[in-house]
Design a protein around this motif. Structure first.
Motif, PDB file in Angstrom:
ATOM      1  N   ASN A   1       0.837  -1.180   0.000  1.00  0.00           N
ATOM      2  CA  ASN A   1       0.000   0.000   0.000  1.00  0.00           C
ATOM      3  C   ASN A   1       0.884   1.246   0.000  1.00  0.00           C
ATOM      4  O   ASN A   1       1.963   1.256   0.589  1.00  0.00           O
ATOM      5  CB  ASN A   1      -0.905   0.027   1.236  1.00  0.00           C
ATOM      6  CG  ASN A   1      -1.911  -1.096   1.213  1.00  0.00           C
ATOM      7  OD1 ASN A   1      -2.202  -1.666   0.171  1.00  0.00           O
ATOM      8  ND2 ASN A   1      -2.447  -1.430   2.377  1.00  0.00           N
TER       9      ASN A   1
ATOM     10  N   LYS B   1     -11.165   2.860   4.934  1.00  0.00           N
ATOM     11  CA  LYS B   1     -11.109   2.294   3.590  1.00  0.00           C
ATOM     12  C   LYS B   1     -12.426   2.492   2.833  1.00  0.00           C
ATOM     13  O   LYS B   1     -13.508   2.360   3.396  1.00  0.00           O
ATOM     14  CB  LYS B   1     -10.782   0.800   3.687  1.00  0.00           C
ATOM     15  CG  LYS B   1     -10.313   0.149   2.399  1.00  0.00           C
ATOM     16  CD  LYS B   1      -9.853  -1.271   2.689  1.00  0.00           C
ATOM     17  CE  LYS B   1      -9.335  -1.961   1.445  1.00  0.00           C
ATOM     18  NZ  LYS B   1      -8.887  -3.346   1.742  1.00  0.00           N
TER      19      LYS B   1
ATOM     20  N   THR C   1      -4.396   1.084  -2.285  1.00  0.00           N
ATOM     21  CA  THR C   1      -4.067  -0.332  -2.254  1.00  0.00           C
ATOM     22  C   THR C   1      -3.574  -0.748  -3.639  1.00  0.00           C
ATOM     23  O   THR C   1      -3.639   0.020  -4.601  1.00  0.00           O
ATOM     24  CB  THR C   1      -5.284  -1.178  -1.860  1.00  0.00           C
ATOM     25  OG1 THR C   1      -6.313  -1.013  -2.847  1.00  0.00           O
ATOM     26  CG2 THR C   1      -5.836  -0.753  -0.504  1.00  0.00           C
TER      27      THR C   1
END
Length: 261
Positions: free
Chosen positions: A41, A68, A88
């Motif tokens: 990430n 997220k 991500t």
């Protein structure tokens, strides 16, 4: 249209700075593609600028300060402190950073990161259409063109900026107290505060602090040998420690980060 390209840690980031009519409403358009491995990430820290932004997560996931989000359209409140934005692996996202007050021209001001478009398309139909169009194109140029044309059409249908806001913003470029700024304006300090809250969702004092930090950052980048104590006083901080606290709050970094080799 001017462009900045960065590539590191598997993240390709392209930032475009509009010119002409769109520059009145949009500070920048960015495109980020992360092709790293599954566990890689990448986080970028966004400086506070007091402005709203819109992010289109087209593939993968993004996170704002560790929260997220799946693919969709996200309205972001005016930034009052540095924010971490994490990508991500295999993520494709694009975003639009608006000029001060531009969000209020076509959408209610969000108090937090708010999902729009695909999940709340009835509230922001223009953004839902844009999201669908972006998913049909694949090259950076096509993504940029799609965003550029769509936001031109959005602002072509809106009322113009609050004239008082446009009048007062240039006065915040100097390191003066809010009282001193208000004293030189045709509006009182209370009206000044109302204009900022209505158009930007923040106070005039908060915007003043953000502008001061960002101007100090620009100065340090142009003057890497500058004495930090002298810079602190030049920009109206009580001392170097005060400047450092403000920098860490609004940029995530200390002043020395911007003058390192």
């Amino acid at each position: 249209m001017k462009m900045l390209v960065q590539h590191s840690d598997g993240l390709d980031l392209q930032v475009y700075f509009p010119q002409g009519i769109l520059a009145k409403y949009v500070q920048g358009i960015w495109i980020a593609a992360h092709q790293g491995v599954d566990t890689n990430n990448v986080t970028r820290y966004l400086k506070a600028n007091g402005c709203n932004a819109i992010t289109f997560c087209l593939k993968g996931h993004i996170a704002f300060d560790s929260v997220k989000y799946a693919p969709g359209v996200y309205l972001q409140p005016a930034t009052l402190q540095a924010k971490g934005m994490t990508f991500t692996s295999n993520t494709l996202a694009v975003g639009v950073c608006l000029q001060p007050g531009a969000m209020s021209l076509f959408s209610p001001l969000p108090n937090e990161v708010t999902c729009a478009g695909k999940t709340q398309g009835d509230k922001n139909p223009n953004l839902s259409v844009c999201f669908d169009m972006l998913q049909t194109v694949h090259t950076p140029y096509a993504l940029l063109t799609c965003l550029y044309r769509h936001f031109m059409s959005i602002f072509a249908q809106t009322a113009d900026f609050n004239p008082t806001l446009l009048c007062v913003l240039p006065y915040f470029s100097e390191p003066k107290s809010l009282q001193s700024i208000a004293a030189g304006l045709p509006v009182g300090q209370r009206q000044l505060e109302r204009v900022f809250k209505q158009a930007m969702g923040i106070t005039a004092k908060q915007y003043q602090r953000i502008v001061r930090v960002n101007k100090a950052v620009q100065y340090l980048r142009c003057n890497p040998s500058a004495n930090l104590i002298a810079v602190a006083y030049e920009f109206g901080y009580s001392d170097q420690a005060h400047m450092t606290r403000e920098f860490k709050s609004f940029t995530h970094y200390t002043p020395s980060y911007y003058i390192r080799d």
